[in-house]
Scaffold this active site. Sequence first.
Site, PDB file in Angstrom:
ATOM      1  N   TYR A 142      43.449  43.828  35.084  1.00 41.16           N
ATOM      2  CA  TYR A 142      44.296  44.757  34.336  1.00 41.16           C
ATOM      3  C   TYR A 142      45.516  44.078  33.720  1.00 41.16           C
ATOM      4  O   TYR A 142      46.049  44.542  32.725  1.00 41.16           O
ATOM      5  CB  TYR A 142      44.784  45.887  35.250  1.00 41.16           C
ATOM      6  CG  TYR A 142      43.822  47.027  35.400  1.00 41.16           C
ATOM      7  CD1 TYR A 142      42.571  46.838  35.975  1.00 41.16           C
ATOM      8  CD2 TYR A 142      44.175  48.308  34.979  1.00 41.16           C
ATOM      9  CE1 TYR A 142      41.694  47.894  36.125  1.00 41.16           C
ATOM     10  CE2 TYR A 142      43.300  49.367  35.130  1.00 41.16           C
ATOM     11  CZ  TYR A 142      42.070  49.163  35.707  1.00 41.16           C
ATOM     12  OH  TYR A 142      41.215  50.213  35.859  1.00 41.16           O
ATOM     13  N   LYS A 193      34.011  39.601  45.642  1.00 37.94           N
ATOM     14  CA  LYS A 193      32.786  39.024  45.064  1.00 37.94           C
ATOM     15  C   LYS A 193      32.872  37.515  45.291  1.00 37.94           C
ATOM     16  O   LYS A 193      32.819  36.711  44.360  1.00 37.94           O
ATOM     17  CB  LYS A 193      32.703  39.404  43.571  1.00 37.94           C
ATOM     18  CG  LYS A 193      31.406  39.039  42.879  1.00 37.94           C
ATOM     19  CD  LYS A 193      30.203  39.851  43.303  1.00 37.94           C
ATOM     20  CE  LYS A 193      28.937  39.323  42.650  1.00 37.94           C
ATOM     21  NZ  LYS A 193      27.697  39.922  43.190  1.00 37.94           N
ATOM     22  N   ASP A 225      29.113  44.591  45.263  1.00 40.62           N
ATOM     23  CA  ASP A 225      27.854  45.257  44.878  1.00 40.62           C
ATOM     24  C   ASP A 225      27.233  45.943  46.092  1.00 40.62           C
ATOM     25  O   ASP A 225      26.760  47.078  46.031  1.00 40.62           O
ATOM     26  CB  ASP A 225      26.885  44.278  44.203  1.00 40.62           C
ATOM     27  CG  ASP A 225      26.715  42.970  44.964  1.00 40.62           C
ATOM     28  OD1 ASP A 225      27.464  42.715  45.935  1.00 40.62           O
ATOM     29  OD2 ASP A 225      25.811  42.186  44.588  1.00 40.62           O
ATOM     30  N   ASP A 249      39.236  50.526  41.306  1.00 43.02           N
ATOM     31  CA  ASP A 249      39.134  51.592  40.302  1.00 43.02           C
ATOM     32  C   ASP A 249      37.725  52.186  40.357  1.00 43.02           C
ATOM     33  O   ASP A 249      37.537  53.401  40.412  1.00 43.02           O
ATOM     34  CB  ASP A 249      39.432  51.017  38.914  1.00 43.02           C
ATOM     35  CG  ASP A 249      39.320  52.062  37.825  1.00 43.02           C
ATOM     36  OD1 ASP A 249      39.831  53.183  38.010  1.00 43.02           O
ATOM     37  OD2 ASP A 249      38.707  51.759  36.775  1.00 43.02           O
ATOM     38  N   ASP A 253      36.325  55.989  42.335  1.00 42.50           N
ATOM     39  CA  ASP A 253      35.617  57.079  41.643  1.00 42.50           C
ATOM     40  C   ASP A 253      34.307  57.395  42.366  1.00 42.50           C
ATOM     41  O   ASP A 253      33.922  58.553  42.513  1.00 42.50           O
ATOM     42  CB  ASP A 253      35.285  56.693  40.191  1.00 42.50           C
ATOM     43  CG  ASP A 253      36.351  57.169  39.202  1.00 42.50           C
ATOM     44  OD1 ASP A 253      37.531  57.222  39.604  1.00 42.50           O
ATOM     45  OD2 ASP A 253      36.007  57.470  38.043  1.00 42.50           O
TER      46      ASP A 253
HETATM   47  C1  IPM Z   1      42.874  55.437  37.526  1.00 43.68           C
HETATM   48  C2  IPM Z   1      42.621  55.513  36.052  1.00 43.68           C
HETATM   49  C3  IPM Z   1      43.509  54.495  35.355  1.00 43.68           C
HETATM   50  C4  IPM Z   1      43.068  53.118  35.827  1.00 43.68           C
HETATM   51  C5  IPM Z   1      43.524  54.578  33.829  1.00 43.68           C
HETATM   52  C6  IPM Z   1      43.884  55.950  33.335  1.00 43.68           C
HETATM   53  C7  IPM Z   1      44.439  53.545  33.236  1.00 43.68           C
HETATM   54  O1  IPM Z   1      41.280  55.335  35.767  1.00 43.68           O
HETATM   55  O2  IPM Z   1      44.026  55.647  37.945  1.00 43.68           O
HETATM   56  O3  IPM Z   1      41.940  55.174  38.279  1.00 43.68           O
HETATM   57  O4  IPM Z   1      42.121  52.540  35.303  1.00 43.68           O
HETATM   58  O5  IPM Z   1      43.714  52.606  36.740  1.00 43.68           O
HETATM   59 MN    MN Z   2      40.017  55.167  37.555  1.00 41.52          MN
END
Ligand code: IPM
Ligand code: MN
Length: 362
Positions: A142, A193, A225, A249, A253
């Site tokens: 990032y 990794k 993975d 990240d 999710d």
């Molecule tokens: C998160 C989001 C952010 C990230 C975006 C909105 C920049 O996906 O907080 O997980 O990638 O960190």
């Molecule tokens: Mn995210």
Amino acid sequence: MATYKIAVLPGDGIGQEVIPEALKILQVVGKGAGVGFEFEQGLVGGAAIDETGDPLPEATFRLCEASRAILFGAVGGPKWEDAPHERRPERGLLRLRKELDLFANLRPAKCFPMLVDASPLRRSVVEGTDLMVIRELTGGLYFGEPRGVERMADGSAHAVNTMAYTSREIERVARVAFDVARKRRKRLASVDKANVLVVSQLWREVVTRVGQDYPDVELEHVLVDNCAMALVARPTRFDTIVTENTFGDILSDEAAILAGSMGMLPSASLGGRTALYEPVHGTAPDIAGKGIANPIAAILSVAMLLRYSLDMAGDAERVETAVLRVLEKGYRTADIRQDGTSPVGTGEMGDLIARELSALYS
Ligand code: IPM
Ligand code: MN
């Protein structure tokens, strides 16, 4: 009476809808616990671009610095998708994380018993899931240099991002992770990794070294993975997970599915003087403006704010209990709804939780 100044940054999409519900909850806490909250709104993301041209206006940054904690909604949306890199709504959030040095992002993912069937995964897989994903938040791909895109005269192009970490950056997030694991079930999985990336080899080396200071915490190293697969195959094998920015990240999710819905996941970003609390779900353009978004992730983020920034653990627990009670009574927003029940909207869910919470103070 103690008074805390809270920076309120709803941002875009459903951020505008869930943050007011989170504020309702803080107001109830204020009354019940006898503390004052001073809420001050700031522009961020697309909303800030539209108003000022900048996704993180100077005034917003100063407000954040001067506040005790930041309550953040979400940023981004189709409207700003074609904006140049530095003018994207997301840059506002990334700059805030970096400039406030919020390097440790805590994302708990718990499968509440009454929501086991809200997950698309089988009951036998998700039941009992109770994870804490700790994502490094200010390094890696990032922010690594060099980065950029070079366009050639012949129309071809070359783009680069760099996954970079110093041992110091790894060590500080590892310490947070071990401290958190120690207060939980004393098991930490460090995800990397290392079979391919030198950055991951350093990651593994440093985490192992830090682990010597935590002999009571059982440390394992898991390849990313394999972790992605294990999370949906046997999530209960994990307790606390620590990983670098991009892996975190993606994995967080994925972990949301174990909790039934993205609409259930809160987060805390810690490290600097002022911490930031935000629901993990993002702006959800597909449902924005309809009043159907689930405010629970934002409300549980308020619980984290109380716990980590204000040292009000008892009040944090009350908020969590109020959420559980409302779910136990069968109320559901559309994202977690069960067959045959009609869902409640964002505001109604907020009101139900606020009412339950008031009762916990009387
Ligand atoms: C998160 C989001 C952010 C990230 C975006 C909105 C920049 O996906 O907080 O997980 O990638 O960190
Ligand atoms: Mn995210």
